[in-house]
Design a protein around this motif. Structure first.
Motif, short mmCIF file in Angstrom:
data_model
loop_
_atom_site.label_atom_id
_atom_site.label_comp_id
_atom_site.label_asym_id
_atom_site.label_seq_id
_atom_site.Cartn_x
_atom_site.Cartn_y
_atom_site.Cartn_z
N ILE A 178 47.27 -48.25 1.77
CA ILE A 178 48.01 -47.52 2.81
C ILE A 178 47.55 -47.94 4.21
CG2 ILE A 178 48.47 -45.24 3.80
CD1 ILE A 178 48.21 -44.10 0.96
N GLN A 179 46.25 -48.06 4.37
CA GLN A 179 45.72 -48.45 5.66
C GLN A 179 46.16 -49.86 6.05
OE1 GLN A 179 43.63 -46.76 8.05
NE2 GLN A 179 44.57 -45.09 6.89
N SER A 180 46.19 -50.75 5.07
CA SER A 180 46.60 -52.13 5.37
C SER A 180 48.07 -52.22 5.76
CB SER A 180 46.32 -53.03 4.16
OG SER A 180 47.16 -52.69 3.07
N VAL A 181 48.90 -51.34 5.19
CA VAL A 181 50.34 -51.36 5.48
C VAL A 181 50.65 -50.70 6.83
CG1 VAL A 181 52.58 -50.46 4.75
CG2 VAL A 181 51.01 -51.46 3.07
N THR A 182 49.94 -49.63 7.16
CA THR A 182 50.29 -48.83 8.34
C THR A 182 49.52 -49.19 9.62
OG1 THR A 182 48.65 -47.13 7.78
CG2 THR A 182 50.86 -46.86 6.87
N LYS A 183 48.49 -50.00 9.51
CA LYS A 183 47.66 -50.26 10.68
C LYS A 183 48.41 -50.99 11.80
CE LYS A 183 45.59 -54.58 9.00
NZ LYS A 183 44.29 -55.23 8.66
N SER A 184 49.45 -51.73 11.44
CA SER A 184 50.20 -52.46 12.47
C SER A 184 51.47 -51.73 12.90
CB SER A 184 50.58 -53.85 11.95
OG SER A 184 51.37 -53.76 10.78
N MET A 185 51.71 -50.52 12.34
CA MET A 185 52.91 -49.75 12.69
C MET A 185 52.48 -48.35 13.10
SD MET A 185 55.56 -50.99 9.69
CE MET A 185 54.37 -50.78 8.36
N SER A 186 52.44 -48.11 14.38
CA SER A 186 51.95 -46.83 14.89
C SER A 186 52.78 -45.64 14.41
CB SER A 186 51.94 -46.85 16.43
OG SER A 186 53.24 -47.11 16.94
N ALA A 187 54.06 -45.83 14.18
CA ALA A 187 54.92 -44.73 13.74
C ALA A 187 54.55 -44.26 12.33
CB ALA A 187 56.38 -45.17 13.78
N LEU A 188 53.93 -45.12 11.57
CA LEU A 188 53.56 -44.80 10.19
C LEU A 188 52.05 -44.55 10.04
CD1 LEU A 188 55.74 -47.39 8.25
CD2 LEU A 188 56.27 -44.99 8.72
N ALA A 189 51.33 -44.66 11.13
CA ALA A 189 49.87 -44.50 11.04
C ALA A 189 49.50 -43.11 10.52
CB ALA A 189 49.25 -44.74 12.41
N GLU A 190 48.40 -43.01 9.84
CA GLU A 190 47.94 -41.73 9.30
C GLU A 190 46.44 -41.79 9.05
OE1 GLU A 190 48.63 -41.90 4.58
OE2 GLU A 190 50.50 -42.11 5.70
N TYR A 191 45.85 -40.61 8.86
CA TYR A 191 44.44 -40.52 8.47
C TYR A 191 44.38 -40.48 6.95
CZ TYR A 191 44.06 -38.68 13.30
OH TYR A 191 44.15 -38.48 14.65
N ASP A 192 43.52 -41.29 6.35
CA ASP A 192 43.38 -41.32 4.89
C ASP A 192 41.91 -41.12 4.51
OD1 ASP A 192 45.71 -43.88 5.21
OD2 ASP A 192 46.17 -41.97 4.22
N TYR A 193 41.67 -40.14 3.62
CA TYR A 193 40.30 -39.85 3.20
C TYR A 193 40.23 -39.88 1.67
CZ TYR A 193 40.43 -37.94 7.94
OH TYR A 193 40.62 -37.77 9.30
N ALA A 194 39.45 -40.81 1.15
CA ALA A 194 39.28 -40.91 -0.30
C ALA A 194 37.97 -40.25 -0.71
CB ALA A 194 39.28 -42.38 -0.72
N HIS A 195 38.06 -39.44 -1.75
CA HIS A 195 36.85 -38.77 -2.27
C HIS A 195 36.99 -38.65 -3.78
CE1 HIS A 195 33.38 -36.10 -2.44
NE2 HIS A 195 34.10 -35.30 -3.21
N GLY A 196 36.15 -39.37 -4.51
CA GLY A 196 36.26 -39.36 -5.96
C GLY A 196 37.61 -39.90 -6.40
N THR A 197 38.35 -39.11 -7.18
CA THR A 197 39.66 -39.55 -7.68
C THR A 197 40.81 -39.04 -6.81
OG1 THR A 197 39.75 -37.61 -9.14
CG2 THR A 197 38.82 -39.62 -10.06
N VAL A 198 40.48 -38.56 -5.63
CA VAL A 198 41.51 -37.95 -4.76
C VAL A 198 41.64 -38.69 -3.43
CG1 VAL A 198 42.09 -35.87 -3.43
CG2 VAL A 198 41.29 -35.66 -5.80
N VAL A 199 42.87 -38.81 -2.96
CA VAL A 199 43.15 -39.35 -1.62
C VAL A 199 43.89 -38.27 -0.83
CG1 VAL A 199 44.39 -41.07 -0.26
CG2 VAL A 199 43.26 -41.75 -2.39
N VAL A 200 43.35 -37.90 0.32
CA VAL A 200 44.00 -36.92 1.20
C VAL A 200 44.59 -37.69 2.39
CG1 VAL A 200 43.69 -34.90 2.65
CG2 VAL A 200 42.44 -35.09 0.49
#
Length: 222
Positions: A178-200
């Motif tokens: 997700i980070q690799s796809v959205t880093k060049s598109m500000s409209a799609l940018a988001e915060y992503d937090y991975a912990h164990g088997t979960v991504v928030v």
């Protein structure tokens, strides 16, 4: 009466008899000494053999006792290590719904907005190999209504989403993708937090300070 000196052949025979004949007691004594010597030698050999056998037996017993002691120590160590570790064989991966319940207890502005199924998943990833096994979406009351114009219900930009995976490796791979796809598109940018088997996933409309509350809550998921 005078004894005459034997002469001739008789004299020779008499001399020969004196050289050959031995007293009987000397013969018996020699035989007795030989027998005692042989007996002593056999006894000494037997004693040496017995001592050797005793050493071998003692060494064998010592080896058995040492192996037994080491086995007991190894067993105790295994039991101790097992007792020190929690049994995770029956622990199920954290599903998205339960993860949101825990997260919402720490971020009061988060409200559940939907549960993703195989039928309504816009990404068509639910249940696919190495993809999320469950997913929910949520809204955040701190996001302005003006920012929500033109967005669809369930969009991450409205608040966020929680995706649960079968393994931690799959969750980490998803976050990186997700980070690799959205880093060049500000409209799609988001915060992503991975912990164990979960991504928030959290909306970029929230400030870094506001999003930090989700990060803290994510790291506290059990």
């Amino acid at each position: 009466m005078h004894w005459k000196q034997p002469s001739g052949a008789m004299a020779a025979n008499t001399t020969t008899s004196k050289l050959v004949v031995r007293p009987a007691w000397r013969t018996r004594t020699a035989r007795t000494c030989h027998h005692k010597t042989a007996t002593t030698a056999r006894f000494g050999h037997q004693m040496r053999h017995d001592r050797a056998m005793h050493r071998i037996l003692a060494t064998s017993v010592l080896a058995v006792l040492l192996v037994t002691a080491l086995s007991a120590c190894s067993s105790n160590d295994s039991d101790g290590n097992s007792a020190g570790k929690s049994d995770t064989s029956n622990v199920k991966p954290l599903d998205a719904t339960r993860a949101f319940t825990e997260l919402a207890n720490k971020v009061a502005s988060a409200k559940l907005s939907g549960t993703v199924t195989a039928e309504n998943d816009p990404n068509e990833l639910l249940g696919r190999p190495h993809q999320y096994t469950s997913k929910v979406t949520f809204s955040d009351s701190r996001i302005s209504a003006d920012d929500l114009t033109g967005t669809d219900k369930g969009d991450v930009s409205r608040g966020g989403a929680i995706e649960s995976f079968a393994t931690a490796a799959d969750a980490e791979a998803r976050a990186k993708y997700i980070q690799s796809v959205t880093k060049s598109m500000s409209a799609l940018a988001e915060y992503d937090y991975a912990h164990g088997t979960v991504v928030v996933r959290v909306s970029h409309y929230l400030t870094p300070k506001q999003a930090a509350a989700y990060k803290t809550a994510t790291n506290g998921l059990s």
